[in-house]
Design a protein around this motif. Sequence first.
Motif, PDB file in Angstrom:
ATOM      1  N   HIS A   8       0.812  -1.208   0.000  1.00 30.98           N
ATOM      2  CA  HIS A   8       0.000   0.000   0.000  1.00 30.98           C
ATOM      3  C   HIS A   8       0.853   1.268   0.000  1.00 30.98           C
ATOM      4  O   HIS A   8       0.316   2.365   0.046  1.00 30.98           O
ATOM      5  CB  HIS A   8      -0.918   0.029   1.215  1.00 30.98           C
ATOM      6  N   VAL A  11       0.138   4.103  -2.764  1.00 33.45           N
ATOM      7  CA  VAL A  11      -1.171   4.743  -2.599  1.00 33.45           C
ATOM      8  C   VAL A  11      -1.186   5.601  -1.344  1.00 33.45           C
ATOM      9  O   VAL A  11      -1.652   6.729  -1.349  1.00 33.45           O
ATOM     10  CB  VAL A  11      -2.299   3.693  -2.556  1.00 33.45           C
ATOM     11  N   PHE A  41      -5.306  -0.213  -5.423  1.00 31.91           N
ATOM     12  CA  PHE A  41      -5.409  -0.393  -3.975  1.00 31.91           C
ATOM     13  C   PHE A  41      -6.320  -1.574  -3.638  1.00 31.91           C
ATOM     14  O   PHE A  41      -5.999  -2.392  -2.778  1.00 31.91           O
ATOM     15  CB  PHE A  41      -5.923   0.891  -3.318  1.00 31.91           C
ATOM     16  N   LEU A  63      -8.676   2.490   3.265  1.00 30.28           N
ATOM     17  CA  LEU A  63      -7.895   3.614   2.771  1.00 30.28           C
ATOM     18  C   LEU A  63      -8.018   4.831   3.671  1.00 30.28           C
ATOM     19  O   LEU A  63      -7.067   5.576   3.855  1.00 30.28           O
ATOM     20  CB  LEU A  63      -8.330   3.956   1.347  1.00 30.28           C
TER      21      LEU A  63
END
Length: 102
Positions: A8, A11, A41, A63
Amino acid sequence: EIHTIYDHAEVRAAQMREGEVARQKGNGGRRELDVVEMFSFIQSMGIDPIKESEMIWIAEEALHVQLPPGWTEHVDDRGRPYFHNTNTNASSWHHPMDDVFK
């Protein structure tokens, strides 16, 4: 499923860079990803966005989840985000809430 430390990172790094702009615009720090970023993602979480479209909300929540108390987010000299626990002085490449969304 085991994620690498870079799953991750890209992102989240983009989210951090643009988070300050969003806060200045009164968006509460939330960044809206473009379609390609969000697709990436979602896939990094092991969700197939075509076959498991009903699971996309989980990636959206992951997120934007807030850090637990005592945790702060930083960026290293290569632009990768990492997380630091001020109570234990531990650092991690993984968001401390990632396990909640697995």
